[in-house]
Design a protein around this motif. Structure first.
Motif, PDB file in Angstrom:
ATOM      1  N   SER A   1       1.703 -37.307 -11.414  1.00  0.00           N
ATOM      2  CA  SER A   1       3.170 -36.190 -10.941  1.00  0.00           C
ATOM      3  C   SER A   1       3.446 -35.982  -9.170  1.00  0.00           C
ATOM      4  CB  SER A   1       2.870 -35.588 -11.344  1.00  0.00           C
ATOM      5  OG  SER A   1       3.242 -35.972 -12.972  1.00  0.00           O
ATOM      6  N   ASP A   2       4.543 -35.062  -8.686  1.00  0.00           N
ATOM      7  CA  ASP A   2       4.500 -35.229  -6.985  1.00  0.00           C
ATOM      8  C   ASP A   2       3.512 -33.616  -7.331  1.00  0.00           C
ATOM      9  OD1 ASP A   2       5.619 -33.723  -5.276  1.00  0.00           O
ATOM     10  OD2 ASP A   2       7.245 -34.739  -4.920  1.00  0.00           O
ATOM     11  N   PRO A   3       2.333 -33.980  -6.299  1.00  0.00           N
ATOM     12  CA  PRO A   3       1.302 -32.867  -6.067  1.00  0.00           C
ATOM     13  C   PRO A   3       1.629 -32.014  -5.431  1.00  0.00           C
ATOM     14  CG  PRO A   3       1.088 -35.199  -4.514  1.00  0.00           C
ATOM     15  CD  PRO A   3       2.385 -35.306  -5.008  1.00  0.00           C
ATOM     16  N   MET A   4       2.898 -31.843  -4.167  1.00  0.00           N
ATOM     17  CA  MET A   4       3.562 -30.917  -3.884  1.00  0.00           C
ATOM     18  C   MET A   4       4.321 -29.450  -4.647  1.00  0.00           C
ATOM     19  SD  MET A   4       2.873 -30.962  -1.025  1.00  0.00           S
ATOM     20  CE  MET A   4       3.034 -29.806  -0.147  1.00  0.00           C
ATOM     21  N   SER A   5       4.093 -28.672  -4.173  1.00  0.00           N
ATOM     22  CA  SER A   5       4.424 -27.459  -5.653  1.00  0.00           C
ATOM     23  C   SER A   5       5.204 -26.266  -4.312  1.00  0.00           C
ATOM     24  CB  SER A   5       3.528 -26.731  -6.531  1.00  0.00           C
ATOM     25  OG  SER A   5       3.899 -26.075  -7.108  1.00  0.00           O
ATOM     26  N   ASN A   6       6.008 -25.430  -5.201  1.00  0.00           N
ATOM     27  CA  ASN A   6       6.806 -24.473  -4.249  1.00  0.00           C
ATOM     28  C   ASN A   6       7.181 -23.820  -5.542  1.00  0.00           C
ATOM     29  OD1 ASN A   6       9.379 -25.046  -5.645  1.00  0.00           O
ATOM     30  ND2 ASN A   6       9.744 -26.231  -3.952  1.00  0.00           N
ATOM     31  N   GLU A   7       7.770 -21.954  -4.602  1.00  0.00           N
ATOM     32  CA  GLU A   7       8.165 -21.314  -5.827  1.00  0.00           C
ATOM     33  C   GLU A   7       8.657 -21.394  -6.667  1.00  0.00           C
ATOM     34  OE1 GLU A   7       9.050 -17.944  -3.665  1.00  0.00           O
ATOM     35  OE2 GLU A   7       7.034 -18.025  -2.465  1.00  0.00           O
ATOM     36  N   ASN A   8       9.765 -21.937  -6.782  1.00  0.00           N
ATOM     37  CA  ASN A   8      10.996 -22.487  -7.900  1.00  0.00           C
ATOM     38  C   ASN A   8      10.535 -23.307  -9.066  1.00  0.00           C
ATOM     39  OD1 ASN A   8      13.125 -21.386  -5.929  1.00  0.00           O
ATOM     40  ND2 ASN A   8      13.045 -23.386  -4.707  1.00  0.00           N
ATOM     41  N   LEU A   9       9.202 -23.729  -9.048  1.00  0.00           N
ATOM     42  CA  LEU A   9       8.731 -24.468  -9.648  1.00  0.00           C
ATOM     43  C   LEU A   9       7.802 -24.034 -10.038  1.00  0.00           C
ATOM     44  CD1 LEU A   9       7.777 -27.825  -7.698  1.00  0.00           C
ATOM     45  CD2 LEU A   9       9.634 -27.434  -9.736  1.00  0.00           C
ATOM     46  N   SER A  10       7.173 -22.335 -10.531  1.00  0.00           N
ATOM     47  CA  SER A  10       6.567 -21.288 -10.932  1.00  0.00           C
ATOM     48  C   SER A  10       6.605 -21.144 -12.167  1.00  0.00           C
ATOM     49  CB  SER A  10       5.755 -20.317 -10.322  1.00  0.00           C
ATOM     50  OG  SER A  10       7.723 -19.395 -10.323  1.00  0.00           O
ATOM     51  N   GLU A  11       7.843 -21.536 -13.003  1.00  0.00           N
ATOM     52  CA  GLU A  11       8.322 -20.966 -14.469  1.00  0.00           C
ATOM     53  C   GLU A  11       7.377 -22.404 -14.858  1.00  0.00           C
ATOM     54  OE1 GLU A  11      11.942 -20.048 -17.271  1.00  0.00           O
ATOM     55  OE2 GLU A  11      12.277 -20.074 -15.083  1.00  0.00           O
ATOM     56  N   ILE A  12       8.073 -23.205 -14.328  1.00  0.00           N
ATOM     57  CA  ILE A  12       8.060 -24.936 -15.740  1.00  0.00           C
ATOM     58  C   ILE A  12       6.330 -24.997 -15.555  1.00  0.00           C
ATOM     59  CG2 ILE A  12       8.474 -26.518 -13.991  1.00  0.00           C
ATOM     60  CD1 ILE A  12       9.546 -28.001 -15.462  1.00  0.00           C
ATOM     61  N   GLU A  13       5.995 -24.644 -14.642  1.00  0.00           N
ATOM     62  CA  GLU A  13       4.530 -24.773 -14.044  1.00  0.00           C
ATOM     63  C   GLU A  13       3.514 -24.028 -15.177  1.00  0.00           C
ATOM     64  OE1 GLU A  13       4.542 -26.796  -9.723  1.00  0.00           O
ATOM     65  OE2 GLU A  13       3.172 -25.055 -10.309  1.00  0.00           O
ATOM     66  N   GLY A  14       4.063 -23.236 -15.066  1.00  0.00           N
ATOM     67  CA  GLY A  14       3.959 -21.619 -16.131  1.00  0.00           C
ATOM     68  C   GLY A  14       3.613 -22.031 -17.540  1.00  0.00           C
ATOM     69  N   ARG A  15       4.519 -22.768 -17.436  1.00  0.00           N
ATOM     70  CA  ARG A  15       5.102 -23.573 -19.117  1.00  0.00           C
ATOM     71  C   ARG A  15       3.964 -24.359 -19.477  1.00  0.00           C
ATOM     72  NH1 ARG A  15      10.696 -24.936 -20.883  1.00  0.00           N
ATOM     73  NH2 ARG A  15       9.300 -25.184 -22.619  1.00  0.00           N
ATOM     74  N   ILE A  16       3.618 -25.392 -18.421  1.00  0.00           N
ATOM     75  CA  ILE A  16       2.734 -26.454 -18.474  1.00  0.00           C
ATOM     76  C   ILE A  16       1.676 -26.195 -18.382  1.00  0.00           C
ATOM     77  CG2 ILE A  16       2.082 -28.937 -17.538  1.00  0.00           C
ATOM     78  CD1 ILE A  16       4.796 -29.199 -15.815  1.00  0.00           C
ATOM     79  N   GLY A  17       0.818 -25.544 -17.996  1.00  0.00           N
ATOM     80  CA  GLY A  17      -0.299 -24.805 -18.227  1.00  0.00           C
ATOM     81  C   GLY A  17       0.043 -24.651 -19.224  1.00  0.00           C
ATOM     82  N   TYR A  18       0.228 -23.541 -20.272  1.00  0.00           N
ATOM     83  CA  TYR A  18       0.445 -22.452 -20.999  1.00  0.00           C
ATOM     84  C   TYR A  18       0.588 -24.020 -22.528  1.00  0.00           C
ATOM     85  CZ  TYR A  18       1.558 -20.486 -25.776  1.00  0.00           C
ATOM     86  OH  TYR A  18       1.699 -19.895 -26.263  1.00  0.00           O
TER      87      TYR A  18
END
Length: 253
Positions: free
Chosen positions: A197-214
């Motif tokens: 996956s693309d290693p870079m993240s930002n604030e706009n991805l916080s919601e989907i990354e939270g779902r992935i983590g969950y």
């Protein structure tokens, strides 16, 4: 008496810990002190008269002050650059250390010339000294700023890649907990999806990354418990979410 000495040593050690001075700087400070002493010995032990006139003129003292300011400034820069035992921080301060060494060499040469020619006009020595110090100060500030910028960028990159790096490690560790060929295959698919996956993240991805983590935590629980149906469902859900995240990453660039 013994108690007093013990208390002094104890207080010194406590202050040393508070200041957090690295061994590198302590060793450097010893070398610096030796060089400063040698310089002063040469200056004041050498003949005090040149052609029957005292060398201790205004020009001489201006040159001496220039050299000592260069020495003290270089020591301050070395403290900033070497005060930490963290090699990464020392690396960021290499430009500062390099410029400070060049600075002390320049001030030493200029100051020594004035000291060697004490009959020169004092105002000329003063102007040149100010120019030299201004040049060294500006170069030092720029070097420190450059190091801080690099450190800031490096820190930001680490923060932005933290989610994927951590998830990759978790997925890799989970592969060792899979007990069946089917579970190993599912975990491997999730692991590879995260890894590439693309290693870079930002604030706009916080919601989907939270779902992935969950969802990954639920998947992890299913793998450990051997629940085949839950593993399959969670694996598919994770693969879809990871793919969506990657698409969003591309859209945000």
């Amino acid at each position: 008496m013994v108690t007093s000495v013990h208390n002094v040593v104890k207080n010194f050690n406590q202050e040393d810990k508070k200041m957090k001075i690295s061994k590198n700087f302590k060793l450097y400070a010893v070398v610096w002190a030796i060089l400063a002493v040698v310089f002063n010995v040469i200056v004041f032990v050498s003949p005090s008269e040149i052609n029957g006139e005292s060398k201790f003129t205004d020009t001489f003292w201006i040159g001496y002050a220039l050299v000592m300011v260069g020495f003290v400034g270089q020591l301050a820069c070395s403290y900033i650059g070497l005060k930490d035992d963290n090699l990464t921080k020392v690396f960021y301060n290499i430009p500062l250390l390099r410029v400070s060494v060049i600075g002390v060499v320049v001030t030493a040469i200029a100051g020594s010339i004035f000291m060697a020619i004490p009959t020169a006009e004092a105002w000329i020595a003063a102007i040149i000294s100010v120019i030299v110090l201004a040049f060294v100060a500006i170069a030092t500030i720029k070097a420190k700023a450059a190091g801080d910028i690099v450190e800031s960028v490096e820190k930001k990159i680490k923060e932005q890649t933290f989610f994927i790096k951590t998830l990759t490690v978790d997925a890799q560790n989970l592969m060792a907990r899979a007990n069946t060929p089917e579970s190993k295959d599912l975990v491997k698919k999730v692991y590879e999806a995260v890894r590439y996956s693309d290693p870079m993240s930002n604030e706009n991805l916080s919601e989907i990354e939270g779902r992935i983590g969950y969802e990954f935590r639920i998947f992890e629980t299913a793998v450990k418990s051997g629940d085949a149906v839950a593993m399959e469902n969670q694996a598919q859900e994770l693969l879809v979410l990871i793919d969506n995240r990657n698409n969003k990453c591309k859209a945000l660039k």
